[in-house]
Write a protein that holds these residues in place. Structure first.
Motif, PDB file in Angstrom:
ATOM      1  N   MET A 259     -15.313 -38.056  -9.796  1.00 38.08           N
ATOM      2  CA  MET A 259     -14.802 -36.780 -10.420  1.00 38.08           C
ATOM      3  C   MET A 259     -15.684 -36.053 -11.197  1.00 38.08           C
ATOM      4  N   GLN A 260     -15.802 -34.881 -11.373  1.00 35.46           N
ATOM      5  CA  GLN A 260     -16.592 -34.020 -12.284  1.00 35.46           C
ATOM      6  C   GLN A 260     -16.077 -34.019 -13.449  1.00 35.46           C
ATOM      7  N   THR A 261     -16.609 -34.444 -14.680  1.00 32.14           N
ATOM      8  CA  THR A 261     -16.028 -34.317 -15.983  1.00 32.14           C
ATOM      9  C   THR A 261     -16.453 -33.350 -16.955  1.00 32.14           C
ATOM     10  N   THR A 262     -17.557 -32.574 -16.494  1.00 29.26           N
ATOM     11  CA  THR A 262     -17.961 -31.421 -17.189  1.00 29.26           C
ATOM     12  C   THR A 262     -18.177 -30.141 -16.505  1.00 29.26           C
ATOM     13  N   ILE A 263     -17.434 -28.816 -17.176  1.00 23.93           N
ATOM     14  CA  ILE A 263     -17.536 -27.583 -16.806  1.00 23.93           C
ATOM     15  C   ILE A 263     -18.983 -27.067 -17.324  1.00 23.93           C
ATOM     16  N   LYS A 264     -19.481 -26.390 -16.221  1.00 24.61           N
ATOM     17  CA  LYS A 264     -20.922 -25.700 -16.465  1.00 24.61           C
ATOM     18  C   LYS A 264     -20.869 -24.255 -15.854  1.00 24.61           C
ATOM     19  N   HIS A 265     -21.084 -23.381 -16.616  1.00 23.28           N
ATOM     20  CA  HIS A 265     -21.034 -22.135 -16.235  1.00 23.28           C
ATOM     21  C   HIS A 265     -22.428 -21.101 -16.880  1.00 23.28           C
ATOM     22  N   SER A 266     -22.766 -20.134 -16.305  1.00 20.86           N
ATOM     23  CA  SER A 266     -23.798 -19.230 -16.851  1.00 20.86           C
ATOM     24  C   SER A 266     -23.484 -18.006 -16.438  1.00 20.86           C
ATOM     25  N   TRP A 267     -23.763 -16.909 -17.473  1.00 23.45           N
ATOM     26  CA  TRP A 267     -23.363 -15.653 -16.980  1.00 23.45           C
ATOM     27  C   TRP A 267     -24.491 -14.584 -17.845  1.00 23.45           C
ATOM     28  N   PHE A 268     -24.547 -13.583 -17.259  1.00 29.69           N
ATOM     29  CA  PHE A 268     -25.740 -12.697 -17.841  1.00 29.69           C
ATOM     30  C   PHE A 268     -25.104 -11.521 -18.239  1.00 29.69           C
ATOM     31  N   PHE A 269     -25.544 -11.262 -19.569  1.00 28.56           N
ATOM     32  CA  PHE A 269     -24.954  -9.769 -20.066  1.00 28.56           C
ATOM     33  C   PHE A 269     -26.039  -8.857 -20.350  1.00 28.56           C
ATOM     34  N   ASN A 270     -25.947  -7.627 -19.958  1.00 30.58           N
ATOM     35  CA  ASN A 270     -26.847  -6.395 -20.160  1.00 30.58           C
ATOM     36  C   ASN A 270     -26.890  -6.143 -21.695  1.00 30.58           C
ATOM     37  N   HIS A 271     -26.762  -6.964 -22.620  1.00 28.37           N
ATOM     38  CA  HIS A 271     -26.461  -6.771 -24.144  1.00 28.37           C
ATOM     39  C   HIS A 271     -27.149  -7.901 -24.874  1.00 28.37           C
ATOM     40  N   ALA A 272     -27.609  -7.231 -26.112  1.00 32.07           N
ATOM     41  CA  ALA A 272     -28.325  -8.278 -26.772  1.00 32.07           C
ATOM     42  C   ALA A 272     -27.436  -9.507 -27.239  1.00 32.07           C
ATOM     43  N   PRO A 273     -28.155 -10.634 -27.652  1.00 29.53           N
ATOM     44  CA  PRO A 273     -27.466 -11.760 -28.113  1.00 29.53           C
ATOM     45  C   PRO A 273     -26.414 -11.473 -29.147  1.00 29.53           C
ATOM     46  N   GLU A 274     -26.541 -10.577 -30.187  1.00 29.44           N
ATOM     47  CA  GLU A 274     -25.640 -10.421 -31.355  1.00 29.44           C
ATOM     48  C   GLU A 274     -24.338  -9.953 -30.770  1.00 29.44           C
ATOM     49  N   LYS A 275     -24.371  -9.005 -29.686  1.00 29.38           N
ATOM     50  CA  LYS A 275     -23.363  -8.404 -29.393  1.00 29.38           C
ATOM     51  C   LYS A 275     -22.462  -9.436 -28.486  1.00 29.38           C
ATOM     52  N   VAL A 276     -22.993 -10.232 -27.887  1.00 34.81           N
ATOM     53  CA  VAL A 276     -22.194 -11.399 -27.223  1.00 34.81           C
ATOM     54  C   VAL A 276     -21.840 -12.384 -28.277  1.00 34.81           C
ATOM     55  N   TRP A 277     -22.494 -12.646 -29.141  1.00 40.48           N
ATOM     56  CA  TRP A 277     -22.248 -13.739 -30.124  1.00 40.48           C
ATOM     57  C   TRP A 277     -21.157 -13.371 -31.026  1.00 40.48           C
ATOM     58  N   ASP A 278     -20.755 -11.945 -30.961  1.00 42.52           N
ATOM     59  CA  ASP A 278     -19.540 -11.461 -31.753  1.00 42.52           C
ATOM     60  C   ASP A 278     -18.364 -11.783 -30.974  1.00 42.52           C
ATOM     61  N   TYR A 279     -18.240 -11.959 -29.787  1.00 39.75           N
ATOM     62  CA  TYR A 279     -17.266 -12.234 -29.034  1.00 39.75           C
ATOM     63  C   TYR A 279     -16.944 -13.905 -29.038  1.00 39.75           C
ATOM     64  N   LEU A 280     -17.858 -14.582 -29.295  1.00 42.57           N
ATOM     65  CA  LEU A 280     -17.784 -16.124 -29.455  1.00 42.57           C
ATOM     66  C   LEU A 280     -17.414 -16.638 -30.856  1.00 42.57           C
ATOM     67  N   THR A 281     -17.549 -15.681 -32.048  1.00 41.10           N
ATOM     68  CA  THR A 281     -17.361 -16.077 -33.240  1.00 41.10           C
ATOM     69  C   THR A 281     -16.505 -15.190 -34.093  1.00 41.10           C
ATOM     70  N   LYS A 282     -15.969 -14.159 -33.645  1.00 42.45           N
ATOM     71  CA  LYS A 282     -15.068 -13.014 -34.495  1.00 42.45           C
ATOM     72  C   LYS A 282     -13.622 -13.512 -34.113  1.00 42.45           C
ATOM     73  N   ALA A 283     -12.771 -13.985 -34.805  1.00 46.11           N
ATOM     74  CA  ALA A 283     -11.349 -14.174 -34.202  1.00 46.11           C
ATOM     75  C   ALA A 283     -10.653 -13.226 -33.548  1.00 46.11           C
ATOM     76  N   GLU A 284     -10.843 -11.988 -33.958  1.00 47.89           N
ATOM     77  CA  GLU A 284     -10.233 -10.774 -33.347  1.00 47.89           C
ATOM     78  C   GLU A 284     -10.483 -10.352 -32.132  1.00 47.89           C
TER      79      GLU A 284
END
Length: 149
Positions: A1-26
């Motif tokens: 059985m696989q025990t690890t989920i792995k995914h990759s996505w590409f965004f046409n946006h700077a890391p700071e924009k993506v980071w906000d969606y990972l770190t801002k509760a709202e």
């Protein structure tokens, strides 16, 4: 059985924009779940969703921020399920962001699932992809609005 989920996505946006969606509760609530997350190492937080009786989940996921490298890496623990049940799980979520010439590559590794967690694993594997696609759509909508303004 696989025990690890792995995914990759590409965004046409700077890391700071993506980071906000990972770190801002709202913003996290727009694509994932209600949360009281704060980007502070050692901070304990919860994700809250409706209960999922078929998976023996009460909808409360207890987490703890373990590592933060701004705009590059975020790591937190993720625990869920009744403590006395074999379906409870104690896992690790690692997000990494890599700046590219024309955007950001976002990688997810969600590890530590047990064989008893196969249904939860399958649901979360699909769920991560569907939910992160909401971030991409949201950022693209905002980008389009800014372009047309």
């Amino acid at each position: 059985m696989q025990t690890t989920i792995k995914h990759s996505w590409f965004f046409n946006h700077a890391p700071e924009k993506v980071w906000d969606y990972l770190t801002k509760a709202e913003l996290m609530q727009e694509w994932l779940m209600k949360t009281d997350f704060q980007p502070i190492v050692g901070f304990e937080f919860q994700f809250r969703a409706n209960p999922i009786p078929s998976l023996d989940l009460d909808g409360i996921f207890n987490c703890k921020v373990l590592e933060i490298i701004p705009f590059k890496k975020l790591t937190y623990s993720w625990r869920g399920g009744p403590n006395s049940s074999t379906t409870s799980f104690d896992t690790l979520v690692v997000w990494t962001l890599e700046a590219k010439d024309n955007g950001t590559e976002l990688n997810l590794v969600h590890s530590g699932f047990k064989e008893a967690n196969i249904s939860i694993f399958n649901g979360m594997n699909n769920g991560w992809n569907q939910n992160v696609l909401k971030i991409i759509a949201r950022l693209n909508t905002l980008n389009d609005a800014n372009t047309n303004a």
